[in-house]
Motif scaffolding. Structure first.
Motif, PDB file in Angstrom:
ATOM      1  N   GLN A 197       0.842  -1.315   0.048  1.00 14.83           N
ATOM      2  CA  GLN A 197       0.041  -0.001   0.013  1.00 14.83           C
ATOM      3  C   GLN A 197       0.773   1.322   0.094  1.00 14.83           C
ATOM      4  OE1 GLN A 197      -3.254  -0.096  -0.334  1.00 14.83           O
ATOM      5  NE2 GLN A 197      -3.310  -2.186  -0.313  1.00 14.83           N
ATOM      6  N   TYR A 198       1.785   1.393   0.678  1.00 11.78           N
ATOM      7  CA  TYR A 198       2.796   2.454   0.842  1.00 11.78           C
ATOM      8  C   TYR A 198       3.464   2.613  -0.543  1.00 11.78           C
ATOM      9  CZ  TYR A 198       5.585   6.015   2.722  1.00 11.78           C
ATOM     10  OH  TYR A 198       6.298   7.327   3.015  1.00 11.78           O
ATOM     11  N   ILE A 199       4.002   1.566  -1.322  1.00 16.52           N
ATOM     12  CA  ILE A 199       4.436   1.820  -2.596  1.00 16.52           C
ATOM     13  C   ILE A 199       3.477   2.440  -3.530  1.00 16.52           C
ATOM     14  CG2 ILE A 199       5.340   0.518  -4.650  1.00 16.52           C
ATOM     15  CD1 ILE A 199       6.610  -1.513  -2.754  1.00 16.52           C
ATOM     16  N   CYS A 200       2.152   2.081  -3.517  1.00 16.17           N
ATOM     17  CA  CYS A 200       1.237   2.751  -4.322  1.00 16.17           C
ATOM     18  C   CYS A 200       1.030   4.231  -3.887  1.00 16.17           C
ATOM     19  CB  CYS A 200      -0.321   1.966  -4.102  1.00 16.17           C
ATOM     20  SG  CYS A 200      -0.346   0.236  -4.605  1.00 16.17           S
ATOM     21  N   VAL A 217      12.738   6.435   0.034  1.00 16.19           N
ATOM     22  CA  VAL A 217      13.483   7.287  -0.745  1.00 16.19           C
ATOM     23  C   VAL A 217      14.844   7.580  -0.392  1.00 16.19           C
ATOM     24  CG1 VAL A 217      13.789   9.846  -1.187  1.00 16.19           C
ATOM     25  CG2 VAL A 217      11.462   8.757  -1.514  1.00 16.19           C
ATOM     26  N   PHE A 218      15.235   7.118   1.011  1.00 10.99           N
ATOM     27  CA  PHE A 218      16.554   7.316   1.518  1.00 10.99           C
ATOM     28  C   PHE A 218      17.231   5.959   2.112  1.00 10.99           C
ATOM     29  CE2 PHE A 218      14.155  10.964   3.125  1.00 10.99           C
ATOM     30  CZ  PHE A 218      14.349  12.074   2.003  1.00 10.99           C
ATOM     31  N   SER A 219      18.567   6.002   2.101  1.00  7.27           N
ATOM     32  CA  SER A 219      19.170   4.671   2.504  1.00  7.27           C
ATOM     33  C   SER A 219      19.578   5.140   3.942  1.00  7.27           C
ATOM     34  CB  SER A 219      20.302   4.378   1.624  1.00  7.27           C
ATOM     35  OG  SER A 219      21.312   5.290   1.420  1.00  7.27           O
ATOM     36  N   TRP A 220      19.561   6.225   4.377  1.00  9.35           N
ATOM     37  CA  TRP A 220      19.998   6.874   5.662  1.00  9.35           C
ATOM     38  C   TRP A 220      18.779   6.897   6.335  1.00  9.35           C
ATOM     39  CZ3 TRP A 220      17.130  10.914   6.409  1.00  9.35           C
ATOM     40  CH2 TRP A 220      16.945  12.013   5.370  1.00  9.35           C
ATOM     41  N   GLY A 221      19.295   6.613   7.805  1.00 13.51           N
ATOM     42  CA  GLY A 221      18.046   6.802   9.059  1.00 13.51           C
ATOM     43  C   GLY A 221      17.276   5.437   9.290  1.00 13.51           C
ATOM     44  N   ARG A 222      18.230   4.315   8.855  1.00 15.47           N
ATOM     45  CA  ARG A 222      17.618   3.127   9.075  1.00 15.47           C
ATOM     46  C   ARG A 222      18.552   1.902   9.437  1.00 15.47           C
ATOM     47  NH1 ARG A 222      14.080   3.693   4.216  1.00 15.47           N
ATOM     48  NH2 ARG A 222      14.231   5.760   4.868  1.00 15.47           N
ATOM     49  N   LEU A 223      18.284   0.898  10.030  1.00 20.11           N
ATOM     50  CA  LEU A 223      19.064  -0.235   9.965  1.00 20.11           C
ATOM     51  C   LEU A 223      18.735  -1.390   8.808  1.00 20.11           C
ATOM     52  CD1 LEU A 223      19.858  -1.024  13.590  1.00 20.11           C
ATOM     53  CD2 LEU A 223      21.541  -0.290  11.948  1.00 20.11           C
ATOM     54  N   TYR A 224      19.594  -2.128   8.308  1.00 26.15           N
ATOM     55  CA  TYR A 224      19.464  -3.073   7.329  1.00 26.15           C
ATOM     56  C   TYR A 224      20.013  -4.421   7.938  1.00 26.15           C
ATOM     57  CZ  TYR A 224      18.242   0.345   3.758  1.00 26.15           C
ATOM     58  OH  TYR A 224      18.052   1.671   3.010  1.00 26.15           O
ATOM     59  N   SER A 225      19.351  -5.365   7.570  1.00 27.34           N
ATOM     60  CA  SER A 225      19.951  -6.727   8.112  1.00 27.34           C
ATOM     61  C   SER A 225      21.187  -6.882   6.869  1.00 27.34           C
ATOM     62  CB  SER A 225      19.054  -7.859   7.787  1.00 27.34           C
ATOM     63  OG  SER A 225      19.858  -9.130   7.701  1.00 27.34           O
ATOM     64  N   GLU A 241      19.819   6.710  -6.345  1.00 27.25           N
ATOM     65  CA  GLU A 241      20.250   5.220  -6.160  1.00 27.25           C
ATOM     66  C   GLU A 241      19.786   4.751  -5.090  1.00 27.25           C
ATOM     67  OE1 GLU A 241      22.605   8.283  -4.158  1.00 27.25           O
ATOM     68  OE2 GLU A 241      22.092   8.232  -6.430  1.00 27.25           O
ATOM     69  N   ASP A 242      19.486   5.381  -4.025  1.00 28.46           N
ATOM     70  CA  ASP A 242      18.676   4.879  -2.935  1.00 28.46           C
ATOM     71  C   ASP A 242      17.378   4.413  -2.984  1.00 28.46           C
ATOM     72  OD1 ASP A 242      20.880   6.308  -1.584  1.00 28.46           O
ATOM     73  OD2 ASP A 242      19.845   7.351  -0.200  1.00 28.46           O
ATOM     74  N   VAL A 243      16.558   5.005  -3.833  1.00 25.84           N
ATOM     75  CA  VAL A 243      15.214   4.477  -4.276  1.00 25.84           C
ATOM     76  C   VAL A 243      15.384   2.917  -5.051  1.00 25.84           C
ATOM     77  CG1 VAL A 243      13.385   4.630  -5.918  1.00 25.84           C
ATOM     78  CG2 VAL A 243      14.352   6.828  -4.652  1.00 25.84           C
ATOM     79  N   GLN A 244      16.412   2.974  -5.887  1.00 28.04           N
ATOM     80  CA  GLN A 244      16.461   1.585  -6.459  1.00 28.04           C
ATOM     81  C   GLN A 244      16.921   0.494  -5.542  1.00 28.04           C
ATOM     82  OE1 GLN A 244      18.274   1.490 -10.433  1.00 28.04           O
ATOM     83  NE2 GLN A 244      18.101  -0.666 -10.286  1.00 28.04           N
ATOM     84  N   PHE A 245      18.009   0.914  -4.377  1.00 26.76           N
ATOM     85  CA  PHE A 245      18.464   0.037  -3.720  1.00 26.76           C
ATOM     86  C   PHE A 245      17.223  -0.489  -2.802  1.00 26.76           C
ATOM     87  CE2 PHE A 245      20.110  -0.486   0.752  1.00 26.76           C
ATOM     88  CZ  PHE A 245      21.230  -1.548   0.291  1.00 26.76           C
ATOM     89  N   ASN A 246      16.402   0.449  -2.316  1.00 32.83           N
ATOM     90  CA  ASN A 246      15.274  -0.113  -1.145  1.00 32.83           C
ATOM     91  C   ASN A 246      14.450  -0.725  -2.170  1.00 32.83           C
ATOM     92  OD1 ASN A 246      16.106   1.010   1.210  1.00 32.83           O
ATOM     93  ND2 ASN A 246      15.594   3.231   0.283  1.00 32.83           N
ATOM     94  N   LEU A 247      13.912  -0.416  -3.310  1.00 31.26           N
ATOM     95  CA  LEU A 247      12.923  -1.171  -3.993  1.00 31.26           C
ATOM     96  C   LEU A 247      13.488  -2.470  -4.329  1.00 31.26           C
ATOM     97  CD1 LEU A 247      11.513   1.430  -6.327  1.00 31.26           C
ATOM     98  CD2 LEU A 247      10.451   0.559  -4.719  1.00 31.26           C
ATOM     99  N   ASP A 248      14.612  -2.834  -4.730  1.00 34.06           N
ATOM    100  CA  ASP A 248      15.130  -3.834  -4.927  1.00 34.06           C
ATOM    101  C   ASP A 248      15.239  -5.003  -3.812  1.00 34.06           C
ATOM    102  OD1 ASP A 248      16.057  -3.417  -7.321  1.00 34.06           O
ATOM    103  OD2 ASP A 248      17.991  -2.887  -7.201  1.00 34.06           O
ATOM    104  N   LEU A 249      15.563  -4.176  -2.479  1.00 30.77           N
ATOM    105  CA  LEU A 249      15.303  -5.003  -1.472  1.00 30.77           C
ATOM    106  C   LEU A 249      13.925  -5.588  -0.992  1.00 30.77           C
ATOM    107  CD1 LEU A 249      17.754  -3.254   1.247  1.00 30.77           C
ATOM    108  CD2 LEU A 249      18.014  -5.631   0.256  1.00 30.77           C
ATOM    109  N   LEU A 250      12.975  -4.746  -1.425  1.00 30.41           N
ATOM    110  CA  LEU A 250      11.545  -4.941  -0.906  1.00 30.41           C
ATOM    111  C   LEU A 250      11.111  -6.375  -1.586  1.00 30.41           C
ATOM    112  CD1 LEU A 250       9.689  -1.610  -1.197  1.00 30.41           C
ATOM    113  CD2 LEU A 250      10.699  -2.448   0.841  1.00 30.41           C
TER     114      LEU A 250
END
Length: 347
Positions: free
Chosen positions: A150-153, A166-174, A193-202
């Motif tokens: 729903q958030y992606i929409c 939108v960002f890669s900062w402000g968060r912890l990733y496994s 580049e942060d957007v693509q990184f996050n969407l790829d991880l989702l």
């Protein structure tokens, strides 16, 4: 290793490029964290100032300096990912800083929900304005697959108002999530580049933890120094959103069907195009006029934009003149409209 295990080692990855003015404030904020089990990886991306000298003045054994040729922030982050040994990764820009409880708050959010990613609120600040708190949700919560969908929409409908991915900062990733699935930053992108990184991880996660606690202090720079407005060789560098946004079609089509998924993606493409054109034209100079005009002329005749702009719906308060001129393929009018909009917005 899950966050509820006793030892949680966090690798803080800091790309550094000519950040001598800011790096001490940034690094001190990491060293003062309540969570002390840290590995601090500073990846110098070919700085020409005295950033490296400042870093070398620190004696803390948790600090590791890696020097690289200048290849951009994505390359520096990828170098940090590959060199990291922590259970979780935290990306920090060299001109930003952290509240002292930042990492402990994010680790606690992971521990409670056994998530692969935890995200917190942040503060924007600059030398010219007061601090502004940015909170996505008012309470602690876990986003399951449906909530993420729903958030992606929501993001595709209004990307400038939906910053969760939108960002890669402000968060912890496994670290395992990233390394096992071979998800790295796209080194060919200089923006988004942060957007693509996050969407790829989702594609690989089941839930995300969110805490409203402030975990990051993000420095705002003037328009002419912002990463989203600077380009070296071509204005095309500012339009790196196309590939990551198009990739959302695959994330949505099973639930929405191809047509509805494509409509959402096209809305986002148009929104980002207008946002970046305004930023691009906001930095217009006589020396860059023809290059920008020539790029806009090419852009308004690009197949994906010609198709997408036909279905674009401007949100209340947003410009209707700019998309109308894009639809009519009038590059000079687009340039003028965007320039005037930028002058009004960023004056």
């Amino acid at each position: 290793m899950a966050a509820n295990d006793q030892a949680v080692k966090v690798s803080v990855i800091i790309p550094v490029y000519n950040a001598a003015v800011y790096i001490s404030e940034c690094l001190n904020s990491v060293l003062q964290q309540c969570h002390q089990d840290l590995e601090i990886l500073l990846v110098d991306d070919g700085s020409t100032d005295h950033s490296v000298r400042v870093i070398k003045s620190y004696q803390d054994k948790r600090i590791k300096l890696i020097c690289s040729a200048n290849k951009g922030v994505s390359s520096a982050r990828n170098i940090g990912i590959r060199a990291s040994t922590g259970n979780y990764l935290f990306f920090l820009d060299a001109d930003d800083s952290l509240p002292e409880t930042a990492i402990s708050e994010l680790v606690e959010a992971l521990r409670i929900n056994n998530s692969d990613i935890s995200i917190g609120s942040y503060v924007q600040f600059s030398s010219a304005s007061a601090e502004l708190e940015k909170t996505i949700y008012p309470d602690n919560r876990t986003l399951d697959r449906n909530a993420i969908f729903q958030y992606i929409c929501q993001y595709l409908e209004a990307p400038n108002k939906s910053p969760l991915f939108v960002f890669s900062w402000g968060r912890l990733y496994s670290a395992d999530l990233i390394k096992n699935n071979q998800v790295y930053f796209n080194e060919h992108l200089s923006t988004f580049e942060d957007v693509q990184f996050n969407l790829d991880l989702l594609k690989f996660i089941d839930n995300i933890s969110y805490t409203p606690k402030i975990v990051y202090r993000h420095r705002l720079h003037p328009l002419n120094k912002s990463a989203t407005t600077q380009w070296k060789k071509s204005p095309e560098e500012l339009f790196g959103f196309v590939a990551p946004v198009l990739s959302c079609t695959d994330l949505l089509k099973d639930e929405l069907g191809n047509v509805k998924a494509l409509r959402l993606v096209e809305q986002c493409l148009c929104s980002y195009t207008i946002i970046q054109l305004i930023r691009l034209c906001g930095g217009l100079k006589l020396s860059s006029f023809y290059l920008i005009y020539r790029y806009i002329k090419q852009l308004v005749n690009t197949d994906w934009l010609v198709s997408a702009i036909q279905n674009y719906k401007a949100a209340a308060g947003n410009s209707t003149l700019i998309p109308a001129q894009i639809a009519r393929r009038r590059p000079l009018m687009v340039l003028i409209a965007c320039y005037l909009h930028a002058r009004k917005r960023y004056r």
